[in-house]
Design an enzyme around this catalytic site. Structure first.
Site, PDB file in Angstrom:
ATOM      1  N   SER A  52     -52.787 -50.933  34.912  1.00 48.55           N
ATOM      2  CA  SER A  52     -52.232 -49.574  34.870  1.00 48.55           C
ATOM      3  C   SER A  52     -51.373 -49.321  33.631  1.00 48.55           C
ATOM      4  O   SER A  52     -50.804 -48.237  33.480  1.00 48.55           O
ATOM      5  CB  SER A  52     -51.405 -49.304  36.129  1.00 48.55           C
ATOM      6  OG  SER A  52     -50.419 -50.298  36.312  1.00 48.55           O
TER       7      SER A  52
ATOM      8  N   ASN B 119     -43.888 -54.213  44.181  1.00 49.52           N
ATOM      9  CA  ASN B 119     -44.124 -53.156  45.177  1.00 49.52           C
ATOM     10  C   ASN B 119     -42.923 -52.233  45.314  1.00 49.52           C
ATOM     11  O   ASN B 119     -43.066 -51.012  45.388  1.00 49.52           O
ATOM     12  CB  ASN B 119     -44.464 -53.769  46.534  1.00 49.52           C
ATOM     13  CG  ASN B 119     -45.742 -54.584  46.487  1.00 49.52           C
ATOM     14  OD1 ASN B 119     -46.445 -54.573  45.478  1.00 49.52           O
ATOM     15  ND2 ASN B 119     -46.033 -55.300  47.558  1.00 49.52           N
TER      16      ASN B 119
ATOM     17  N   THR C 182     -52.586  -2.513  47.461  1.00 49.47           N
ATOM     18  CA  THR C 182     -53.032  -3.435  48.508  1.00 49.47           C
ATOM     19  C   THR C 182     -54.558  -3.363  48.469  1.00 49.47           C
ATOM     20  O   THR C 182     -55.117  -2.290  48.182  1.00 49.47           O
ATOM     21  CB  THR C 182     -52.519  -3.037  49.906  1.00 49.47           C
ATOM     22  OG1 THR C 182     -53.078  -1.762  50.239  1.00 49.47           O
ATOM     23  CG2 THR C 182     -50.997  -2.942  49.946  1.00 49.47           C
ATOM     24  N   HIS C 183     -55.197  -4.499  48.682  1.00 48.43           N
ATOM     25  CA  HIS C 183     -56.653  -4.588  48.529  1.00 48.43           C
ATOM     26  C   HIS C 183     -57.083  -4.183  47.113  1.00 48.43           C
ATOM     27  O   HIS C 183     -58.207  -3.707  46.917  1.00 48.43           O
ATOM     28  CB  HIS C 183     -57.391  -3.729  49.559  1.00 48.43           C
ATOM     29  CG  HIS C 183     -56.889  -3.887  50.961  1.00 48.43           C
ATOM     30  ND1 HIS C 183     -57.444  -4.755  51.873  1.00 48.43           N
ATOM     31  CD2 HIS C 183     -55.829  -3.315  51.602  1.00 48.43           C
ATOM     32  CE1 HIS C 183     -56.782  -4.695  53.007  1.00 48.43           C
ATOM     33  NE2 HIS C 183     -55.788  -3.830  52.875  1.00 48.43           N
TER      34      HIS C 183
ATOM     35  N   SER D 137     -62.780 -13.015  19.623  1.00 49.62           N
ATOM     36  CA  SER D 137     -64.128 -13.486  19.899  1.00 49.62           C
ATOM     37  C   SER D 137     -64.798 -13.859  18.590  1.00 49.62           C
ATOM     38  O   SER D 137     -64.588 -13.210  17.571  1.00 49.62           O
ATOM     39  CB  SER D 137     -64.913 -12.380  20.600  1.00 49.62           C
ATOM     40  OG  SER D 137     -66.303 -12.596  20.435  1.00 49.62           O
TER      41      SER D 137
ATOM     42  N   LYS E 216     -62.624  -7.774  20.338  1.00 47.43           N
ATOM     43  CA  LYS E 216     -62.039  -8.451  21.498  1.00 47.43           C
ATOM     44  C   LYS E 216     -60.667  -9.031  21.239  1.00 47.43           C
ATOM     45  O   LYS E 216     -60.370  -9.535  20.167  1.00 47.43           O
ATOM     46  CB  LYS E 216     -62.969  -9.583  21.942  1.00 47.43           C
ATOM     47  CG  LYS E 216     -64.302  -9.082  22.473  1.00 47.43           C
ATOM     48  CD  LYS E 216     -64.204  -8.679  23.905  1.00 47.43           C
ATOM     49  CE  LYS E 216     -64.306  -9.931  24.746  1.00 47.43           C
ATOM     50  NZ  LYS E 216     -64.478  -9.649  26.142  1.00 47.43           N
TER      51      LYS E 216
ATOM     52  N   ASN F 193     -58.651 -11.460  23.793  1.00 43.56           N
ATOM     53  CA  ASN F 193     -58.816 -12.060  25.119  1.00 43.56           C
ATOM     54  C   ASN F 193     -57.554 -12.770  25.613  1.00 43.56           C
ATOM     55  O   ASN F 193     -56.840 -13.386  24.831  1.00 43.56           O
ATOM     56  CB  ASN F 193     -59.963 -13.066  25.086  1.00 43.56           C
ATOM     57  CG  ASN F 193     -61.306 -12.407  24.825  1.00 43.56           C
ATOM     58  OD1 ASN F 193     -61.532 -11.271  25.244  1.00 43.56           O
ATOM     59  ND2 ASN F 193     -62.170 -13.093  24.115  1.00 43.56           N
TER      60      ASN F 193
ATOM     61  N   GLU G 194     -55.989 -17.035  31.470  1.00 50.44           N
ATOM     62  CA  GLU G 194     -57.175 -17.538  32.177  1.00 50.44           C
ATOM     63  C   GLU G 194     -57.070 -19.047  32.383  1.00 50.44           C
ATOM     64  O   GLU G 194     -57.466 -19.575  33.426  1.00 50.44           O
ATOM     65  CB  GLU G 194     -58.437 -17.192  31.385  1.00 50.44           C
ATOM     66  CG  GLU G 194     -58.682 -15.695  31.287  1.00 50.44           C
ATOM     67  CD  GLU G 194     -59.684 -15.369  30.179  1.00 50.44           C
ATOM     68  OE1 GLU G 194     -60.850 -15.745  30.325  1.00 50.44           O
ATOM     69  OE2 GLU G 194     -59.290 -14.765  29.166  1.00 50.44           O
TER      70      GLU G 194
ATOM     71  N   TYR H  82     -47.984 -52.316  51.119  1.00 50.59           N
ATOM     72  CA  TYR H  82     -48.529 -51.890  49.829  1.00 50.59           C
ATOM     73  C   TYR H  82     -50.020 -52.162  49.747  1.00 50.59           C
ATOM     74  O   TYR H  82     -50.499 -53.206  50.166  1.00 50.59           O
ATOM     75  CB  TYR H  82     -47.811 -52.629  48.684  1.00 50.59           C
ATOM     76  CG  TYR H  82     -48.397 -52.287  47.322  1.00 50.59           C
ATOM     77  CD1 TYR H  82     -47.986 -51.153  46.628  1.00 50.59           C
ATOM     78  CD2 TYR H  82     -49.388 -53.088  46.752  1.00 50.59           C
ATOM     79  CE1 TYR H  82     -48.546 -50.819  45.400  1.00 50.59           C
ATOM     80  CE2 TYR H  82     -49.946 -52.764  45.516  1.00 50.59           C
ATOM     81  CZ  TYR H  82     -49.531 -51.626  44.850  1.00 50.59           C
ATOM     82  OH  TYR H  82     -50.085 -51.297  43.642  1.00 50.59           O
TER      83      TYR H  82
ATOM     84  N   GLN I 232     -51.591 -47.212  43.394  1.00 50.27           N
ATOM     85  CA  GLN I 232     -51.459 -47.109  41.941  1.00 50.27           C
ATOM     86  C   GLN I 232     -52.012 -45.776  41.425  1.00 50.27           C
ATOM     87  O   GLN I 232     -51.650 -45.329  40.342  1.00 50.27           O
ATOM     88  CB  GLN I 232     -52.200 -48.278  41.285  1.00 50.27           C
ATOM     89  CG  GLN I 232     -52.145 -48.292  39.770  1.00 50.27           C
ATOM     90  CD  GLN I 232     -52.631 -49.614  39.198  1.00 50.27           C
ATOM     91  OE1 GLN I 232     -51.944 -50.613  39.282  1.00 50.27           O
ATOM     92  NE2 GLN I 232     -53.837 -49.628  38.650  1.00 50.27           N
TER      93      GLN I 232
ATOM     94  N   LYS J 124     -49.735 -42.502  40.017  1.00 55.36           N
ATOM     95  CA  LYS J 124     -49.148 -42.179  38.713  1.00 55.36           C
ATOM     96  C   LYS J 124     -49.974 -41.177  37.908  1.00 55.36           C
ATOM     97  O   LYS J 124     -49.428 -40.220  37.350  1.00 55.36           O
ATOM     98  CB  LYS J 124     -48.924 -43.469  37.922  1.00 55.36           C
ATOM     99  CG  LYS J 124     -47.661 -44.188  38.421  1.00 55.36           C
ATOM    100  CD  LYS J 124     -47.545 -45.595  37.926  1.00 55.36           C
ATOM    101  CE  LYS J 124     -48.450 -46.539  38.663  1.00 55.36           C
ATOM    102  NZ  LYS J 124     -48.134 -46.689  40.118  1.00 55.36           N
TER     103      LYS J 124
HETATM  104  N1  ARG Z   1     -49.258 -51.395  38.890  1.00 57.30           N
HETATM  105  C1  ARG Z   1     -48.952 -51.447  40.262  1.00 57.30           C
HETATM  106  C2  ARG Z   1     -48.910 -50.024  40.861  1.00 57.30           C
HETATM  107  O1  ARG Z   1     -48.879 -49.146  40.115  1.00 57.30           O
HETATM  108  C3  ARG Z   1     -47.619 -52.064  40.480  1.00 57.30           C
HETATM  109  C4  ARG Z   1     -47.490 -52.718  41.817  1.00 57.30           C
HETATM  110  C5  ARG Z   1     -48.392 -53.885  41.876  1.00 57.30           C
HETATM  111  N2  ARG Z   1     -48.225 -54.596  43.076  1.00 57.30           N
HETATM  112  C6  ARG Z   1     -49.165 -55.449  43.486  1.00 57.30           C
HETATM  113  N3  ARG Z   1     -48.949 -56.041  44.598  1.00 57.30           N
HETATM  114  N4  ARG Z   1     -50.267 -55.613  42.835  1.00 57.30           N
HETATM  115  O2  ARG Z   1     -48.948 -49.799  42.029  1.00 57.30           O
END
Ligand code: ARG
Length: 460
Positions: free
Chosen positions: A23, A110, A155-156, A277, A283, A285, A290, A317, A322, A325
């Site tokens: 990660s 964890n 409304t509508h 455009s 145009k 835009n 949007e 856990y 993961q 994130k």
């Molecule tokens: N990179 C892991 C996460 O984002 C960190 C925790 C990892 N824990 C483990 N038991 N592998 O969740």
């Protein structure tokens, strides 16, 4: 390289699989928070007698140096590490050797990753809220500069009743203030210390979790280590707040696309926030609007996807977590960009009060005619019928109330007299509103004042 967990393994991990489960590419964003947590943990271990004063000082100095290096040079936060926690630990051991190897005593990634994300969101929610306030401020400025200008409400998406243009802008401000509040709730959910939870069962070292919480600015410690190491409700809450604010931005964007179109022409977009455009020279835009509308789907998807990720997880856990994130970072980036784009558009909106005022009259005054009859003792249901008949005739003849002669008024109802025409105006309709949430000019002035006080208080 060796990994945090190499001891138990005969062979090295498959490179592709390792890359798949790593990660670091995205959790490097938690770098500062990881160091912040580690500084506090070193202090707690020293307090528990696990680290000598000398080791604790060496760790602290090295962590501060690592943090400053990373702050000054983002490229420093890089390497073959599995995640940001492994990176910080590797850099620490490179600097202070054995002392660094003692830092992870009684701690697990964890609880660490949950802590880092809580620290991160606490910081970042404040930044997002500032952008919400900036947009509310832009809306309040448009409300103020609209003065007494009138427009139809819908409304509508069909003309309903006349309102002040200021009332329209303050409606969006009111919705965004609720969105701001949702972020407050999300921050409160993130406000709990996870350290002391260990991998799942808690810590056997005598760390002072209350002191740790105070040091890291948390108002409380989590209640249960098994729950805490897998709890991401604060992530769900944050994503919900993000989806919520995007839904409001999307509705604002849709309104502005419509109200600035050639057909409406109520509001005008600055050249600075539009695009042309490649083919059609005429145009102009509303692309940013949007895109705000379009990106709303993406943020709703982050929330829905994240909830789906968590729904089948056994207690404790699981690596699925993961996925939190990328959902958080993408939602955050999208919300920040959208809020800023929306504020840039709103700040530069122009108003065509002649067009909005003209559109606010006509048959949009039908309810006011009915109210006039009610004021003269006619039951509302009967008044509704009478006015419905007038409307039918006017529509057939392409006329409106202003063109009715005194005789015609009276022809529809004996209590409609010569001065009816004078009373039935968009301005009169707005000025007749009495309730504090209404478009009555006094109510709107009070709402604008109250909004400004909120901006001052929230923008501190
Ligand atoms: N990179 C892991 C996460 O984002 C960190 C925790 C990892 N824990 C483990 N038991 N592998 O969740």
């Amino acid at each position: 390289m060796t990994h945090l967990w190499s001891g138990r393994f005969d062979g090295a991990p498959d490179e592709e699989v390792f890359a798949f489960q790593a990660s670091f590419a995205f959790d490097r964003r938690l770098f500062e928070d990881d160091v912040t947590g580690s500084l506090a943990w070193a202090e707690a271990l020293a307090g528990a007698g696990v680290l000598s004063a000398g080791d604790a000082a060496a760790i602290r100095d090295a962590l501060v140096e690592i943090r400053d290096r990373g702050r000054g040079d983002p490229a420093f936060v890089d390497g073959p590490d599995e995640d940001v926690h492994a990176f910080v630990e590797r850099k620490l051991i490179e600097r202070v050797g054995d002392a660094g190897k003692r830092l992870h005593t009684g701690r697990s990634r964890n609880e660490q990753v949950a802590l880092d994300l809580r620290l991160y969101l606490r910081r970042r929610i404040t930044v997002i809220q500032r952008e919400v306030v900036a947009l509310v401020d832009a809306l309040a400025a448009r409300a103020a500069s609209a003065g007494t200008a009138l427009m139809p409400s819908y409304t509508h998406l069909r003309r309903a009743q006349p309102i002040l243009v200021a009332h329209y802008f303050l409606a969006h401000a009111a919705a965004l203030r609720r969105a701001h509040r949702r972020f407050e709730i999300a921050r409160d959910e993130a406000d709990a210390l996870t350290l002391g939870s260990g991998a799942i069962a808690g810590s056997s070292y005598d760390v002072d979790t209350a002191a740790l919480a105070r040091r890291l600015g948390f108002s409380r410690v989590v209640a249960n280590s098994l729950d805490a190491t897998a709890d991401r409700d604060f992530v769900s809450g944050f994503l919900h707040a993000c989806a919520g604010v995007m839904v409001h931005l999307s509705r604002l964007a849709e309104d502005l696309v419509i109200l600035t179109s050639e057909e409406f022409g109520f509001l005008g977009l600055s050249d600075a926030v539009t695009t042309g455009s490649s083919l059609m020279p005429q145009k102009k835009n509303p692309d940013p609007l949007e895109l705000v509308r379009g990106k709303t789907g993406r943020v709703i998807g982050r929330l829905a996807g994240w909830l789906a990720t968590t729904k089948g997880l056994a207690s404790g856990y699981n690596k699925d977590l993961q996925e939190d994130k990328e959902a958080v970072f993408d939602a955050e980036d999208t919300v920040m960009g959208s809020l800023r784009a929306a504020a840039a558009v709103v700040r530069t909106l122009t108003l065509d009060p002649a067009r909005t005022g003209a559109a606010a009259s006509g048959l949009a005054l039908a309810t006011d005619v009915a109210d006039l009859l009610v004021a003269r003792g006619v039951p509302f249901r009967e008044a509704h019928e009478v006015v419905g008949r007038i409307v039918r005739d006017l529509l057939a003849e392409g006329r409106d109330f202003a063109s009715l002669t005194p005789d015609e008024w009276r022809g529809y109802h004996e209590r409609l007299d010569a001065d009816s025409a004078a009373r039935i105006t968009a301005r009169g309709s707005v000025e007749a509103r009495r309730t504090p949430q209404s478009t009555g000019p006094e109510a709107v002035a009070a709402a604008l004042g109250e909004t400004r006080r909120w901006i001052d208080a929230a923008g501190r």
